[in-house]
Scaffold this motif. Sequence first.
Motif, PDB file in Angstrom:
ATOM      1  N   MET A 375     -25.856  20.888  -0.378  1.00 49.84           N
ATOM      2  CA  MET A 375     -26.343  19.538  -0.143  1.00 49.84           C
ATOM      3  C   MET A 375     -25.194  18.554  -0.341  1.00 49.84           C
ATOM      4  SD  MET A 375     -29.505  19.445   0.765  1.00 49.84           S
ATOM      5  CE  MET A 375     -29.947  17.737   0.400  1.00 49.84           C
ATOM      6  N   PRO A 376     -24.898  17.711   0.683  1.00 44.64           N
ATOM      7  CA  PRO A 376     -25.426  17.757   2.045  1.00 44.64           C
ATOM      8  C   PRO A 376     -24.930  19.005   2.780  1.00 44.64           C
ATOM      9  CG  PRO A 376     -23.614  16.218   1.931  1.00 44.64           C
ATOM     10  CD  PRO A 376     -23.877  16.660   0.520  1.00 44.64           C
ATOM     11  N   GLU A 377     -25.619  19.406   3.797  1.00 41.21           N
ATOM     12  CA  GLU A 377     -25.330  20.670   4.467  1.00 41.21           C
ATOM     13  C   GLU A 377     -24.226  20.494   5.515  1.00 41.21           C
ATOM     14  OE1 GLU A 377     -27.804  23.733   7.276  1.00 41.21           O
ATOM     15  OE2 GLU A 377     -28.759  23.077   5.400  1.00 41.21           O
ATOM     16  N   TYR A 378     -23.166  21.293   5.379  1.00 44.33           N
ATOM     17  CA  TYR A 378     -22.106  21.352   6.388  1.00 44.33           C
ATOM     18  C   TYR A 378     -21.340  22.664   6.218  1.00 44.33           C
ATOM     19  CZ  TYR A 378     -19.412  19.390   2.444  1.00 44.33           C
ATOM     20  OH  TYR A 378     -18.854  19.151   1.208  1.00 44.33           O
ATOM     21  N   GLY A 379     -20.679  23.083   7.260  1.00 47.82           N
ATOM     22  CA  GLY A 379     -19.982  24.358   7.256  1.00 47.82           C
ATOM     23  C   GLY A 379     -18.666  24.299   6.498  1.00 47.82           C
ATOM     24  N   VAL A 380     -18.349  25.426   5.794  1.00 50.01           N
ATOM     25  CA  VAL A 380     -17.084  25.503   5.055  1.00 50.01           C
ATOM     26  C   VAL A 380     -16.296  26.788   5.345  1.00 50.01           C
ATOM     27  CG1 VAL A 380     -17.901  24.012   3.196  1.00 50.01           C
ATOM     28  CG2 VAL A 380     -18.209  26.502   3.004  1.00 50.01           C
ATOM     29  N   ALA A 381     -16.884  27.754   6.075  1.00 50.94           N
ATOM     30  CA  ALA A 381     -16.159  28.979   6.435  1.00 50.94           C
ATOM     31  C   ALA A 381     -16.705  29.527   7.748  1.00 50.94           C
ATOM     32  CB  ALA A 381     -16.255  30.038   5.342  1.00 50.94           C
ATOM     33  N   VAL A 382     -15.811  29.863   8.678  1.00 53.37           N
ATOM     34  CA  VAL A 382     -16.184  30.338  10.020  1.00 53.37           C
ATOM     35  C   VAL A 382     -15.458  31.655  10.287  1.00 53.37           C
ATOM     36  CG1 VAL A 382     -15.952  29.875  12.493  1.00 53.37           C
ATOM     37  CG2 VAL A 382     -16.673  28.041  10.936  1.00 53.37           C
ATOM     38  N   VAL A 383     -16.196  32.621  10.839  1.00 54.44           N
ATOM     39  CA  VAL A 383     -15.659  33.934  11.186  1.00 54.44           C
ATOM     40  C   VAL A 383     -15.623  34.082  12.695  1.00 54.44           C
ATOM     41  CG1 VAL A 383     -15.941  36.434  10.958  1.00 54.44           C
ATOM     42  CG2 VAL A 383     -16.570  34.925   9.059  1.00 54.44           C
ATOM     43  N   GLU A 388     -11.304  41.063  21.266  1.00 50.19           N
ATOM     44  CA  GLU A 388     -10.886  42.467  21.244  1.00 50.19           C
ATOM     45  C   GLU A 388      -9.515  42.648  20.598  1.00 50.19           C
ATOM     46  OE1 GLU A 388     -11.039  44.124  25.114  1.00 50.19           O
ATOM     47  OE2 GLU A 388     -13.217  43.984  25.274  1.00 50.19           O
ATOM     48  N   LEU A 389      -8.705  41.592  20.548  1.00 52.26           N
ATOM     49  CA  LEU A 389      -7.323  41.766  20.099  1.00 52.26           C
ATOM     50  C   LEU A 389      -7.107  41.348  18.655  1.00 52.26           C
ATOM     51  CD1 LEU A 389      -4.545  42.662  21.022  1.00 52.26           C
ATOM     52  CD2 LEU A 389      -4.095  40.330  21.793  1.00 52.26           C
ATOM     53  N   TYR A 390      -7.788  40.282  18.175  1.00 50.99           N
ATOM     54  CA  TYR A 390      -7.523  39.796  16.818  1.00 50.99           C
ATOM     55  C   TYR A 390      -8.798  39.269  16.184  1.00 50.99           C
ATOM     56  CZ  TYR A 390      -7.394  35.246  19.196  1.00 50.99           C
ATOM     57  OH  TYR A 390      -7.697  34.145  19.955  1.00 50.99           O
ATOM     58  N   ASN A 391      -8.749  39.074  14.856  1.00 50.23           N
ATOM     59  CA  ASN A 391      -9.871  38.540  14.094  1.00 50.23           C
ATOM     60  C   ASN A 391      -9.366  37.418  13.191  1.00 50.23           C
ATOM     61  OD1 ASN A 391     -11.721  40.685  14.978  1.00 50.23           O
ATOM     62  ND2 ASN A 391     -10.494  42.003  13.665  1.00 50.23           N
ATOM     63  N   THR A 392     -10.193  36.388  13.011  1.00 47.37           N
ATOM     64  CA  THR A 392      -9.814  35.256  12.157  1.00 47.37           C
ATOM     65  C   THR A 392     -10.976  34.849  11.254  1.00 47.37           C
ATOM     66  OG1 THR A 392     -10.493  33.615  13.813  1.00 47.37           O
ATOM     67  CG2 THR A 392      -8.193  34.363  13.863  1.00 47.37           C
ATOM     68  N   ILE A 393     -10.613  34.311  10.090  1.00 48.79           N
ATOM     69  CA  ILE A 393     -11.562  33.658   9.185  1.00 48.79           C
ATOM     70  C   ILE A 393     -10.905  32.366   8.737  1.00 48.79           C
ATOM     71  CG2 ILE A 393     -12.849  33.787   7.033  1.00 48.79           C
ATOM     72  CD1 ILE A 393     -12.735  36.840   7.254  1.00 48.79           C
ATOM     73  N   GLY A 394     -11.585  31.251   8.935  1.00 54.51           N
ATOM     74  CA  GLY A 394     -11.072  29.957   8.514  1.00 54.51           C
ATOM     75  C   GLY A 394     -11.991  29.313   7.505  1.00 54.51           C
ATOM     76  N   ALA A 395     -11.409  28.763   6.419  1.00 56.00           N
ATOM     77  CA  ALA A 395     -12.208  28.134   5.362  1.00 56.00           C
ATOM     78  C   ALA A 395     -11.592  26.793   5.009  1.00 56.00           C
ATOM     79  CB  ALA A 395     -12.272  29.030   4.123  1.00 56.00           C
ATOM     80  N   SER A 396     -12.446  25.838   4.610  1.00 54.89           N
ATOM     81  CA  SER A 396     -11.938  24.534   4.175  1.00 54.89           C
ATOM     82  C   SER A 396     -11.963  24.387   2.659  1.00 54.89           C
ATOM     83  CB  SER A 396     -12.748  23.404   4.825  1.00 54.89           C
ATOM     84  OG  SER A 396     -14.137  23.572   4.594  1.00 54.89           O
ATOM     85  N   PHE A 397     -12.548  25.352   1.937  1.00 52.17           N
ATOM     86  CA  PHE A 397     -12.511  25.343   0.469  1.00 52.17           C
ATOM     87  C   PHE A 397     -11.430  26.324   0.001  1.00 52.17           C
ATOM     88  CE2 PHE A 397     -15.266  28.810   1.653  1.00 52.17           C
ATOM     89  CZ  PHE A 397     -14.946  29.822   0.773  1.00 52.17           C
TER      90      PHE A 397
END
Length: 583
Positions: A375-383, A388-397
Motif C-alpha cells: 500500500m499503495p500498490e505498485y510494481g517493484v520487480a519484473v521478470v 529464447e536467448l536471454y532472461n532478465t529480472i529488474g527490481a527497483s528495491f
Amino acid sequence: METLRLPFFYVEDWDNISLEFKHYFEDAGTGLTAKIQWSEDGTNWTDAAWEITSGNGNIGPETVSVDITGFNSNSISIAFVLEGNHNQFLGWYVDDIWCYNVDSPPPSTSPITPVNGGLVYNGASLIWDEVPNANAYRLYFGTDNPPTNIENGLSIVGNLYVPEEYLDEGTSYFWKIVPYNSFGDASGCSVWEFTVRKLNPPVNLFGEAFESHVQLSWEIPFSTLDSLLIIDRDPNNSSGPEIKTTLQDLGYEVTFKTNFPEIIDPYAAIFTCLGIYSSNHILTEGEGQQLADYLNNGGNLYMEGGDTWFYNDPTAVHPMFNINGISDGNGDLNIIMGIDGTPAAGMAFNYNGENNWIDHIAPMGDAYLLLKNDMPEYGVAVVNTNDELYNTIGASFEFGGLVDGTLPSTKETLMIKYLQAFDLFGKNSIDASYKSVLGYNVYRSDDNGSTYSKVNTQPIIETEYVDIAPDIGMYYYYVKAVYEEGVSIPSNIDSVDVIVGVHETETFDISICPNPATDEVMINSAVPILDISLYNTVGDKVYYQPVNNRSIKIPVSKFNQGIYYLKINIGGNIAIKKVIIRR
C-alpha cells in the motif's frame, strides 16, 4: 500364382514420371517377386523396369528410382505389387515415397541440422534432406533475412555445407536451400534460422617480455554452469555482499566486483546493483552496452536500482527488461508482496533499505510482475524469461533491504526463485555435459591489433606459451579455447613491448653438449636447475622435465631435425639456449 497389388498413386497430366522410394525386402526364400506396375484403366497392369525376387537374401535398406514410361494417356495409376506364394512371406517394407514429373523442377527440401530455431555450437555444418529430381542446391546464408551476406546462391552438389569461418557466438543466422534442375528452381523454399551458442574463452591473459622471449599465461575458461558475477556499483554496497552471501550459502561460486570487468560473457548470470539516490550509480552508455552484449550472447541478468527505471536516462540494456518506468515514487515503500500466480506467491517482506523512495515499475510485452508494494500498490520487480536467448529480472528495491520473515518470506527463498527463472537452480557444480577444452590457440598481431595470425601449429594443452619469434616491437596477443564443437571467442587482448630481439642469454654459467646433437643433450649448470623445457621455432613446447639438479640429460632422438630453444629455469631466473638437432 497369387498377386497382391496395392495401388498407391493416381497421376494426371504428367508426361514423364519417376518413382523414388526406400525399401527393405525381408527374404523368405519362397519364390516371391516384388515389382512396380502401372495402369491406364485400372484393370490392365504393365510392369515397370524394376523387380526383385526372393531367394537372394535380404535386400536393403536401399533407395530405388524407377522410371515409368510407355503410357499413352495423361492419367495413370501406379502400384506396389507382390507376386508368388504369400503364405510364408516375411515382409516388404516401403517408406519415403516420392513420385514426380521428370520434366519439372524438384520439390523443396527440409533442414536436418541445425533445426529451424535451434541453438548450435560453433563449427556446426548445415545439412538438409536430399530430394528427388534435383541436380544440385543453391545456398543462401547470412545474418540478414533474406540471407545473402555470407553465401548468395552458392551451388552445392550434395546436402552438406561447412562454413569456412567460425560464426559469431550469440548471433542468429538465416539460411535457405533451393533445389534445382534444368527445368528450374524448387518453389516454396523456406528460410530457416539458428543461433550460435557460446563456447567460453580463456580469461586473464597476461604477457610479459623477457630479454629473449615473450611469456604468455592465462586461466582456463569459466564453466557456464557454476560461475556467477556480482557487479556492485552502489557506493554503499547495500545489496552486493548480501547477494554474495546468499548465493554462496546455496553452493554457488561467486565473483564479486565493484567495477565492470573487461570480460563478462563467461558468467552464467550477472547481478548488478546500482543503489538508490543519493547513494547510487547511474549506468553509463558503455556499461549498458556491455550488459546488452552479454544478454545477446545468451546471458542472464538481474539488475536493481531505485532510480534506473524512470528517473535516470535509459541505456542499451534497459529495453531488454521489458519494464515500463511509471513514476519516480513518493517515499512510501513498506511491505513487498509476492504476486499471486507467480513463483513469489505467498511472500511478504518488511523493507529496511537505506531509502524508500524508489521507481514504480510495470511489465511490458511477455514480462510479468513478480513483486509489488502493498500500500499503495505498485510494481517493484519484473521478470522477463520468455525470450529464447536471454532472461532478465529488474527490481527497483534493494535485495539487501529485505527483512527475513517466516517461510517462504526469506531472501534465500526469493533468490532460489530468481535462479529458477534463469534455469540455474541446482546447477551449482560443473555439469557432465559441459564442453571440455581440448587445447588453446595463440594469436599474435604486429600491426597494432589490426590483423592477427595463429602462431602455434597444434593446440596448446597447458595454459602458458613461450613466443620466441618476435623481433623488437609492440605485439598484441589473444588466446582462443579449442573445443570438439569449435573454437571460442577470443580472450582479453594483452600487449607486450619487446625491446630486445630473440637471442641466447649468457647470464648463467651453463654448458650444453653435444650441440648439434642427434640422440641426447647434456646440460650442466653451476647452480641448480629447477626445470627445463624445449621449444621448436614456432613456440610449441615439445619437452618438459623437472630437474632440481645441476645437470640433466634429455633425449632428442624423437624430434625432427632443426633448431630448438631450451628454456632453463635456474632459481627462478630464465635462460634461453639454442640447440640444433641433426639426423
